[in-house]
Design a protein around this motif. Structure first.
Motif, short mmCIF file in Angstrom:
data_model
loop_
_atom_site.label_atom_id
_atom_site.label_comp_id
_atom_site.label_asym_id
_atom_site.label_seq_id
_atom_site.Cartn_x
_atom_site.Cartn_y
_atom_site.Cartn_z
N LEU A 330 -54.63 -5.89 -29.23
CA LEU A 330 -54.27 -6.05 -30.63
C LEU A 330 -54.04 -4.68 -31.28
N GLY A 331 -54.95 -3.75 -30.99
CA GLY A 331 -54.83 -2.41 -31.55
C GLY A 331 -53.55 -1.73 -31.09
N SER A 332 -53.20 -1.93 -29.82
CA SER A 332 -51.99 -1.25 -29.33
C SER A 332 -50.74 -1.91 -29.92
N LEU A 333 -50.78 -3.23 -30.14
CA LEU A 333 -49.65 -3.87 -30.83
C LEU A 333 -49.48 -3.26 -32.22
N PHE A 334 -50.63 -3.09 -32.90
CA PHE A 334 -50.60 -2.53 -34.26
C PHE A 334 -50.05 -1.10 -34.23
N ALA A 335 -50.54 -0.31 -33.26
CA ALA A 335 -50.09 1.09 -33.15
C ALA A 335 -48.59 1.14 -32.88
N ILE A 336 -48.12 0.26 -32.00
CA ILE A 336 -46.69 0.25 -31.68
C ILE A 336 -45.90 -0.13 -32.93
N ALA A 337 -46.41 -1.12 -33.69
CA ALA A 337 -45.69 -1.55 -34.89
C ALA A 337 -45.58 -0.41 -35.91
N ILE A 374 -51.82 1.61 -22.53
CA ILE A 374 -53.00 0.74 -22.68
C ILE A 374 -52.65 -0.69 -22.32
N LYS A 375 -51.50 -1.14 -22.80
CA LYS A 375 -51.11 -2.53 -22.53
C LYS A 375 -50.93 -2.75 -21.03
N VAL A 376 -50.24 -1.81 -20.38
CA VAL A 376 -49.99 -1.98 -18.94
C VAL A 376 -51.30 -2.06 -18.17
N PHE A 377 -52.22 -1.14 -18.45
CA PHE A 377 -53.48 -1.15 -17.70
C PHE A 377 -54.29 -2.40 -18.01
N ASN A 378 -54.19 -2.89 -19.24
CA ASN A 378 -54.89 -4.13 -19.55
C ASN A 378 -54.30 -5.32 -18.80
N TRP A 379 -52.98 -5.33 -18.67
CA TRP A 379 -52.36 -6.43 -17.91
C TRP A 379 -52.80 -6.36 -16.45
N LEU A 380 -52.81 -5.11 -15.91
CA LEU A 380 -53.22 -4.97 -14.51
C LEU A 380 -54.65 -5.45 -14.32
N THR A 381 -55.51 -5.09 -15.26
CA THR A 381 -56.91 -5.50 -15.12
C THR A 381 -57.07 -7.01 -15.32
N THR A 382 -56.16 -7.61 -16.09
CA THR A 382 -56.21 -9.07 -16.22
C THR A 382 -55.95 -9.73 -14.87
#
Lengths: 602, 353
Positions: A330-337, A374-382
């Motif tokens: 969520l934070g990274s979405l906000f930062a990207i926005a 951050i998003k990529v690493f979170n997807w990988l960890t998912t």
């Protein structure tokens, strides 16, 4: 006819947002049900099908100009048969080539990946996943689609005028786009382009305001903002980006319209075109680029964020694991926005921009790589230690992550102004943004279509066709765009229709042929998908269970074929976040289930 | 006929794929959907792993095929810096690319559905988030640091001894102007110009103002290569007459837009003569090319200029053959030709506001 649109019952029956038992008994005609529908699900489908039609047109255009790029010296008599003077002698004329390139860009960026992507899934998913009967204003929502339809009609009409559609690139930089003397495509076609885009902006604003107010105000009981699925968060930020940036494009285009038709000099100065000295002085051609990219860069994220949201959801569901780092996502979405608004001038490093200003934009641009990482690493960890089901949607989600990594990393080249001096406006840029924004977002969209098709039509898409579609598209995307980076490194400029007369750029003849052939195969594979889509609407395997994917979110608590109003009876109450997969030994725990007394905390 | 066959074959392929797809659906129902689903899952898991392996082989093969056709050695001092920055970035991003892609496809394969495994409930870990926030941030800081260091060097002021050349783009050609030698220290000064004076018929293609004495010795060059001196910094003063163009110098790794109404500049030092490049590339046709890198209309593809880099002597010999445009446009002023009355030249200073 008129009483069909303004049927009093239709209007009042949609204004009910309470949780009371609510079933629609009023008589719906074909027109109110399928054409001027105010049901968000139908509007979503309208956006999707219009988007698919546009994607075929835009994709076909790319096949045509790839034909020119791969085989610049061969004649294709069929071109003359089909396109007349534009394909005179079996060759694509320069006017035609640039019209094709321009329209391919405009169509794919705006009509397919903006309207077709966020228009479809914002409409379909927002009310269903937050627990609302419909949008805040179903009527404005309907208008949003019809403005898009109008915009489409105006754009299509420009294909059939004698001077052809706009041909100055999808970025329509003036003075080229402002001066009819400078290019065929800058005549009537350009005015139609501006009118069409103005209508499109209206559509986008109507939709966006609706999405924002619906998400903020109409969540069901218990659905706090941090219990929203990431799809909704992504669609929310997308809508905010659109509402804040599209008006800037609109004003930029209106000024362009004035320059074209009313003799103003916003973008024009010191011009001698076709031997004619123009009176305009004092304007700045670069001003337009600032206005354009102030939308243009957020636009990239308008395209990408919904894909990210849907991919997060699909990855989590099919890994049977919670999305890793919900708050970080969520934070990274906000930062990207936020950062999306602060990086626009990285498209303008070589326009003569003040180097200091350029350096600020380098810093902010590379900063945006952090939330992306951050998003990529979170997807990988998912994925890590999941129990992964490879549905076609899941494969497209994995493909999205792969493409997002590949295309994102080349952004680090282009965002660094020093390297951008060499790579700016080369084929490297084409490869970069097609992978990261074009194909990746397309993959996000496919993931969404395969995943939510059962909710849309109560039937499944054919899986085998889905797998064939996925593997051809993934392999094809890399085969087309990976080698293109090399052409870009060699400095081959974008938008050159024939490189054979250049000593520095003529060493890729074989490669260009190869890319053209692959592009055609990939296009054919997309037609396979289109066939699957329309065939399965009518003949697909029927969905029998309410929750075919074993998902937690609210849309799977509705009937298999929900009517207008979505839930029969009360809207369910929400008790938990949407990602309780594999918790306490249970495969999944829907959001509607109350938190048990002995349940472990996360 | 050929087109017909292609369409026919395509249709046939469609039909076959569709029939297989349809049949597989029935087979799934007959054999038990769950069983078939698990089988397909295994196939797709294996395919993902194969895609990773084949993909990496492909990346390697593609590089082998194409690495000889890109870049070459840069022919300017700035080019060396830009290439260095490029290689640093390629190295770093390729490592990240390898790690993340391998993890993505390996995890997908390794953790594919199995009856023996339960998914691990692992919703968050702040330490991990911190690690992959900080490491990319540091890496990017390094890249930004290098990049900006080079960027300010490249875009900073040109050295004092730099020669100046004006380059003007218009649909679809490049024109050049050299300033002559009328400055205080032997360097040339460009005369003023005003776009409304542009008139090819009056031999004034750049709109020079003839009542500005600085224009008297400015040399106009078109239809041939721009000449530059090796190892001598050059500052290009870039303009455009009609739409936006872009001066792209691929071998020097330089690029700058040409914007009507807003002059731009860029400077660099060519470090290799054209002859040296012919030897180095073993290509007798080698020539420094100026490409228009900003979409400028139907002739964009053909908007080509060339540059010859040579020694000072060669340059001077070439320059000696040139006649200032002032004398071309005002033949009466040419003392070497027939002398005439000087009052023919119309003052135009009043036009400049």
């Amino acid at each position: 006819m008129s009483d069909m649109h303004v049927h009093p019952e239709v209007v009042t029956s949609h204004e009910v947002h309470s949780d009371e038992h609510h079933v629609h008994h009023h008589k719906e005609t074909f027109i109110t049900k399928y054409i001027f529908s105010q049901d968000h699900k139908t509007i979503g489908k309208q956006f999707l099908i219009t988007g698919i039609v546009w994607a075929i047109v835009g994709g076909f255009f790319s096949v045509l100009f790839r034909l020119q790029l791969g085989y610049p010296n061969e004649t294709f008599p069929i071109l003359e048969t089909l396109f007349g003077k534009w394909g005179a002698g079996g060759h694509i004329t320069p006017e035609f080539y640039y019209a094709l390139v321009t329209m391919h860009g405009t169509i794919l960026v705006f009509f397919v990946l903006t309207a077709g992507l966020s228009g479809t899934f914002a409409n379909l998913l927002i009310p269903l996943q937050i627990g609302a009967r419909d949008m805040a204003s179903p009527f404005l929502n309907m208008l949003s689609y019809w403005f898009f339809f109008l915009a489409s009609c105006v754009m299509v009409s420009s294909f059939f005028i004698s001077t052809g559609p706009a041909a100055g690139g999808w970025t329509v930089y003036p003075p080229l786009s402002a001066l009819g003397q400078a290019s065929q495509g800058s005549k009537l076609g350009m005015d139609l382009w501006i009118v069409s885009m103005a209508l499109f902006v209206v559509s986008s604003l109507l939709g966006g305001l609706n999405y924002i107010s619906t998400i903020l105000n109409m969540r069901t009981k218990g659905m706090s903002m941090t219990r929203l699925p990431l799809t909704i968060w992504a669609l929310f930020f997308t809508a905010v980006l659109g509402v804040l940036s599209f008006p800037v494009l609109f004003s930029g285009l209106i000024l362009l319209l004035f320059d074209r038709n009313l003799g103003t000099s916003f973008y024009l100065s010191d011009i001698v075109v076709a031997g004619q000295v123009l009176p305009n002085e004092g304007g700045s051609a670069i001003l337009f680029q600032h206005l354009f990219w102030f939308l243009g860069h957020p636009e990239v994220y308008i395209i990408l964020l919904p894909a990210m949201g849907m991919v997060s959801e699909v990855l989590s569901i099919n890994s049977r694991k919670p999305i890793f780092g919900y708050m970080a996502m969520l934070g990274s979405l906000f930062a990207i926005a936020i950062l999306a608004f602060l990086v626009w001038a990285h498209h303008m490093f070589v326009t003569g921009l003040n180097p200091f200003l350029g350096s600020v934009f380098v810093l902010l641009t590379l900063l945006i790589a952090v939330p992306s990482a951050i998003k990529v690493f979170n997807w990988l960890t998912t994925l890590w230690r999941g129990n992964i089901r490879f549905t076609p949607a899941m494969l497209f989600a994995i493909g999205f992550v792969s493409l997002f990594i590949s295309g994102g990393l080349t952004g680090i080249f282009l965002g660094n102004s020093t390297i951008d001096i060499h790579l700016h406006d080369t084929v490297f840029v084409v490869a970069h943004f097609h992978i990261v924004m074009g194909v990746a977002s397309m993959f996000g969209m496919f993931a969404g279509v395969y995943h939510w098709f059962p909710k849309m039509f109560g039937r499944f898409l054919n899986n085998t066709l889905g797998y064939v579609h996925f593997w051809i598209t993934l392999a094809g995307a890399y085969l087309i765009f990976w080698p293109m980076h090399y052409e870009g490194l060699a400095g081959v400029p974008r938008r050159y229709m024939d490189k054979s007369s250049w000593v520095s750029f003529n060493q890729f003849t074989e490669l260009n042929k190869f890319v053209t052939v692959v592009a055609m195969i990939v296009f054919a594979a997309q037609l396979l998908f289109v066939f699957n889509f329309f065939y399965s609407i009518f003949k697909g395997r029927k969905v029998r269970s309410q929750n075919p994917w074993g998902a937690n979110t609210l849309e799977w608590t509705t009937p298999v074929r929900p009517g207008h109003g979505n839930w029969e009876g009360e809207i369910p109450e929400v008790h938990r976040w949407p990602y309780d997969y594999g918790k306490d030994g249970r495969d999944f725990i829907p959001q509607t289930e109350a938190v048990g007394a002995n349940e472990s905390k996360h | 006929m050929q087109a017909f066959f292609i369409v026919a074959i395509l249709l046939l392929a469609f039909l076959i794929i569709f029939q297989i797809a349809k049949a597989s659906e029935y087979v799934a129902v007959l054999r038990g959907e769950d069983k078939v689903r698990k089988q397909t899952n295994k196939i797709n898991g294996f395919m993902l792993l194969s895609f990773l392996v084949l993909g990496l082989v492909g990346v390697f093969y593609c590089n082998e095929q194409l690495k000889g056709r890109i870049l070459g050695t840069p022919a300017s001092d700035h080019g060396v810096l830009i290439d260095r920055m490029l290689y640093i970035t390629i190295a770093i991003t390729f490592i990240v690319f390898l790690i993340t892609q391998v993890l993505l496809f390996w995890f997908s394969y390794k953790y594919q559905e199995s009856d023996n495994r339960k998914a691990f409930y692992y919703p968050h870990n702040n330490k991990l988030e911190l690690i992959w926030t900080v490491i990319p941030a540091i890496t990017l800081t390094v890249l930004v640091g290098f990049g900006l260091f080079y960027w300010f060097g490249i875009t900073g002021n040109a050295p004092k001894n730099a020669m100046e050349v004006e380059i003007v783009g218009s649909q679809f050609k490049w024109e050049f102007r050299y300033p002559g030698h009328d400055g205080p220290d032997g360097k040339g000064v460009f005369g003023k110009k005003y776009y409304k004076e542009i008139d090819e018929g009056k031999m004034n293609p750049l709109g020079q103002l003839w009542d500005d004495p600085a224009n008297y010795d400015d040399i106009y060059v078109s239809g041939e290569a721009m000449h530059l001196v090796v190892n001598k910094p050059v500052k290009l003063i870039i303009g455009a007459k009609d739409v936006i163009h872009d001066v792209g110098l691929v071998h020097f790794r330089m690029k700058m837009d040409a914007v009507p109404g807003t002059p731009t500049t860029m400077w660099f030092t060519p470090t290799k003569t054209s002859k040296q490049m012919i030897e180095e590339t073993k290509n007798p046709d080698f020539v420094y090319e100026i490409s228009c890198d900003q979409m400028c209309g139907t002739g964009h593809t053909g908007m080509r200029g060339t540059i010859i880099v040579e020694t000072q002597e060669e340059f001077d010999a070439w320059m000696a053959t040139k006649k200032p445009q002032y004398l071309v446009a005002n033949p009466g002023k040419d003392t070497k030709a027939a002398p005439q009355d000087t009052s023919v030249v119309k003052p135009v200073a009043a036009i400049i506001k």
